[in-house]
Motif scaffolding. Sequence first.
Motif, PDB file in Angstrom:
ATOM      1  N   ALA A 375       0.870  -1.184   0.000  1.00  0.00           N
ATOM      2  CA  ALA A 375       0.000   0.000   0.000  1.00  0.00           C
ATOM      3  C   ALA A 375       0.907   1.234   0.000  1.00  0.00           C
ATOM      4  O   ALA A 375       1.195   1.810   1.058  1.00  0.00           O
ATOM      5  N   PRO A 376       1.386   1.668  -1.165  1.00  0.00           N
ATOM      6  CA  PRO A 376       2.387   2.743  -1.215  1.00  0.00           C
ATOM      7  C   PRO A 376       1.852   4.067  -0.677  1.00  0.00           C
ATOM      8  O   PRO A 376       0.704   4.455  -0.949  1.00  0.00           O
ATOM      9  N   SER A 377       2.679   4.747   0.075  1.00  0.00           N
ATOM     10  CA  SER A 377       2.362   6.113   0.510  1.00  0.00           C
ATOM     11  C   SER A 377       2.786   7.074  -0.591  1.00  0.00           C
ATOM     12  O   SER A 377       3.433   6.684  -1.561  1.00  0.00           O
ATOM     13  N   ILE A 378       2.451   8.339  -0.418  1.00  0.00           N
ATOM     14  CA  ILE A 378       2.795   9.317  -1.444  1.00  0.00           C
ATOM     15  C   ILE A 378       4.306   9.448  -1.598  1.00  0.00           C
ATOM     16  O   ILE A 378       4.823   9.625  -2.712  1.00  0.00           O
ATOM     17  N   SER A 379       5.043   9.304  -0.515  1.00  0.00           N
ATOM     18  CA  SER A 379       6.510   9.385  -0.602  1.00  0.00           C
ATOM     19  C   SER A 379       7.089   8.190  -1.349  1.00  0.00           C
ATOM     20  O   SER A 379       8.112   8.302  -2.033  1.00  0.00           O
ATOM     21  N   ASP A 380       6.448   7.026  -1.230  1.00  0.00           N
ATOM     22  CA  ASP A 380       6.892   5.858  -1.993  1.00  0.00           C
ATOM     23  C   ASP A 380       6.737   6.095  -3.491  1.00  0.00           C
ATOM     24  O   ASP A 380       7.588   5.707  -4.296  1.00  0.00           O
ATOM     25  N   TRP A 381       5.637   6.736  -3.865  1.00  0.00           N
ATOM     26  CA  TRP A 381       5.387   7.016  -5.282  1.00  0.00           C
ATOM     27  C   TRP A 381       6.429   7.964  -5.859  1.00  0.00           C
ATOM     28  O   TRP A 381       6.774   7.877  -7.032  1.00  0.00           O
ATOM     29  N   HIS A 382       6.910   8.901  -5.036  1.00  0.00           N
ATOM     30  CA  HIS A 382       7.840   9.913  -5.546  1.00  0.00           C
ATOM     31  C   HIS A 382       9.065   9.270  -6.189  1.00  0.00           C
ATOM     32  O   HIS A 382       9.502   9.679  -7.271  1.00  0.00           O
ATOM     33  N   SER A 383       9.626   8.269  -5.548  1.00  0.00           N
ATOM     34  CA  SER A 383      10.833   7.643  -6.089  1.00  0.00           C
ATOM     35  C   SER A 383      10.555   6.958  -7.425  1.00  0.00           C
ATOM     36  O   SER A 383      11.405   6.937  -8.318  1.00  0.00           O
ATOM     37  N   MET A 384       9.363   6.427  -7.599  1.00  0.00           N
ATOM     38  CA  MET A 384       9.027   5.726  -8.841  1.00  0.00           C
ATOM     39  C   MET A 384       8.904   6.686 -10.017  1.00  0.00           C
ATOM     40  O   MET A 384       9.335   6.387 -11.129  1.00  0.00           O
ATOM     41  N   TRP A 385       8.319   7.878  -9.790  1.00  0.00           N
ATOM     42  CA  TRP A 385       8.054   8.793 -10.912  1.00  0.00           C
ATOM     43  C   TRP A 385       9.324   9.420 -11.472  1.00  0.00           C
ATOM     44  O   TRP A 385       9.311   9.908 -12.610  1.00  0.00           O
ATOM     45  N   TRP A 386      10.428   9.427 -10.707  1.00  0.00           N
ATOM     46  CA  TRP A 386      11.660  10.006 -11.246  1.00  0.00           C
ATOM     47  C   TRP A 386      12.197   9.200 -12.425  1.00  0.00           C
ATOM     48  O   TRP A 386      12.831   9.759 -13.325  1.00  0.00           O
ATOM     49  N   TYR A 387      11.933   7.905 -12.461  1.00  0.00           N
ATOM     50  CA  TYR A 387      12.442   7.077 -13.570  1.00  0.00           C
ATOM     51  C   TYR A 387      11.845   7.502 -14.918  1.00  0.00           C
ATOM     52  O   TYR A 387      12.593   7.771 -15.862  1.00  0.00           O
ATOM     53  N   PRO A 388      10.518   7.583 -15.061  1.00  0.00           N
ATOM     54  CA  PRO A 388       9.990   8.048 -16.351  1.00  0.00           C
ATOM     55  C   PRO A 388      10.305   9.509 -16.642  1.00  0.00           C
ATOM     56  O   PRO A 388      10.424   9.891 -17.813  1.00  0.00           O
ATOM     57  N   ALA A 389      10.455  10.337 -15.592  1.00  0.00           N
ATOM     58  CA  ALA A 389      10.809  11.744 -15.819  1.00  0.00           C
ATOM     59  C   ALA A 389      12.182  11.852 -16.478  1.00  0.00           C
ATOM     60  O   ALA A 389      12.361  12.575 -17.473  1.00  0.00           O
ATOM     61  N   ILE A 390      13.155  11.132 -15.935  1.00  0.00           N
ATOM     62  CA  ILE A 390      14.512  11.161 -16.488  1.00  0.00           C
ATOM     63  C   ILE A 390      14.538  10.513 -17.868  1.00  0.00           C
ATOM     64  O   ILE A 390      15.193  11.009 -18.797  1.00  0.00           O
ATOM     65  N   ALA A 391      13.782   9.423 -18.039  1.00  0.00           N
ATOM     66  CA  ALA A 391      13.739   8.745 -19.337  1.00  0.00           C
ATOM     67  C   ALA A 391      13.174   9.665 -20.412  1.00  0.00           C
ATOM     68  O   ALA A 391      13.733   9.769 -21.527  1.00  0.00           O
ATOM     69  N   ALA A 392      12.078  10.364 -20.121  1.00  0.00           N
ATOM     70  CA  ALA A 392      11.471  11.267 -21.096  1.00  0.00           C
ATOM     71  C   ALA A 392      12.416  12.412 -21.446  1.00  0.00           C
ATOM     72  O   ALA A 392      12.510  12.827 -22.616  1.00  0.00           O
ATOM     73  N   ALA A 393      13.127  12.928 -20.457  1.00  0.00           N
ATOM     74  CA  ALA A 393      14.090  14.004 -20.715  1.00  0.00           C
ATOM     75  C   ALA A 393      15.220  13.523 -21.617  1.00  0.00           C
ATOM     76  O   ALA A 393      15.656  14.245 -22.532  1.00  0.00           O
ATOM     77  N   CYS A 394      15.703  12.305 -21.397  1.00  0.00           N
ATOM     78  CA  CYS A 394      16.780  11.750 -22.237  1.00  0.00           C
ATOM     79  C   CYS A 394      16.302  11.522 -23.666  1.00  0.00           C
ATOM     80  O   CYS A 394      17.034  11.780 -24.636  1.00  0.00           O
ATOM     81  N   ILE A 395      15.058  11.050 -23.823  1.00  0.00           N
ATOM     82  CA  ILE A 395      14.504  10.839 -25.163  1.00  0.00           C
ATOM     83  C   ILE A 395      14.363  12.180 -25.884  1.00  0.00           C
ATOM     84  O   ILE A 395      14.651  12.287 -27.084  1.00  0.00           O
ATOM     85  N   ALA A 396      13.924  13.204 -25.160  1.00  0.00           N
ATOM     86  CA  ALA A 396      13.806  14.538 -25.760  1.00  0.00           C
ATOM     87  C   ALA A 396      15.171  15.048 -26.222  1.00  0.00           C
ATOM     88  O   ALA A 396      15.295  15.638 -27.303  1.00  0.00           O
TER      89      ALA A 396
END
Length: 413
Positions: A375-396
């Motif tokens: 049952a992830p808390s909001i802080s748990d989610w934060h670490s997960m979202w950095w992966y697609p953020a960095i990936a999208a920036a690299c693709i751009a």
Amino acid sequence: MATLGTSVPQGTSGLLTGRLSVLMFMQFFVWGAWNVTLGLVMQTAGLGNMIANAFSVGPIASIAGSFLLGMAATRYLSPKMLMVILHLVGGAILFYLPALVTPEHGGEFVWLLLGYMILYMPTVGLANTIALKSFGERVDRFPFVRAFGTLGWIAAGLIVGWAQLSASADIFRVAAVVSIALGLYSFSLPNVAADAPPGGSLMRQVLCVEAFGLMRQRSFLIFIACATLISIPLAMYYAYASPYVAAAGISNVGGTLAIGQMSELLFMFSMPMLYRHFGVKPLLLVGMLAWAARYALFAIGDGGSSLWAVYLGVALHGVCYDFFFVAGAIYTGTIAEPKGVNAQAQGMLTLFTYGVGMLLGSQIGGLLYAQLPAAPSISDWHSMWWYPAIAAACIALLFQLTFKDKSRMEAQP
């Protein structure tokens, strides 16, 4: 005088537009009613570890359904009758799905959902076909009618949120009612002829052989590669945005995520004008950067003072989707039209983005989600979202450095 099959009779054009608008509204209401908050429903029911598989069925179905039904069945049945059959059978499956949303039947649920999606995905193309063939030469009416599809998706999210069903398997029953209604309504749709068998073998059409030849152009090859890559982080939004929004303390999850579709509708009609003015590269680049920005906002948003970041990340959907996928479809058309393979090229683009890219994204997202607590808390989610953020920036960045398009779309009448 208007020629039958090439233009809309003057006296009936308004009525026809209304009938087709209802078709599009219901078509996307069915999908939007369950797809938006499915991740939250599965997490609530103890099926969080199967979210990735559930969101992989759409990409698989977009490939299998389009090939098996779109390429074969339309040769034997009219688009109208296919809509009747597929939505009636699909509605029956939707009514049964809630009984399987349990830990004991999770595997059966995913397999039956795959079966449903193989039936549903071809109806998206069939609805477009009925509308375009009904309008004949007046294809300028199609964007207006298609906008009602987005309105249907928005309405589904608002109704699910208002009825407090965002975390309930009853979302499938809401979709089932509208699917049955659409199946019955399809009896009243215009009679348009099935596609005539195209030249060449069926296998060449299915494999988009001519369209693949377009990738001899370096710019188009880079575009297809980046479109496939950007679809990987895209899949994570569709699968995990709803449980994330719920973890941020927002109760009306369906209504909140509908803000994204409202944003999409806002930018949709401006896209042809922006494309003519700026060309393809700036729009595609802005779209990719918007994905990076969205996920970065999700990585800092919470249920307290940074709640604005969650809402802003959702609202960026119009820029994320329209600036890349709508502009990309227009660009694909400009490359394919002179070669006479527009339909094949658009199908190939769908294959790479909604097929290959989103399938990879669903599975990669599942691996990342598996690292979170049950049952992830909001802080748990934060670490997960950095992966697609960095990936999208690299693709751009990759796109900016390698893509050089020499074509500019001329102004269309």
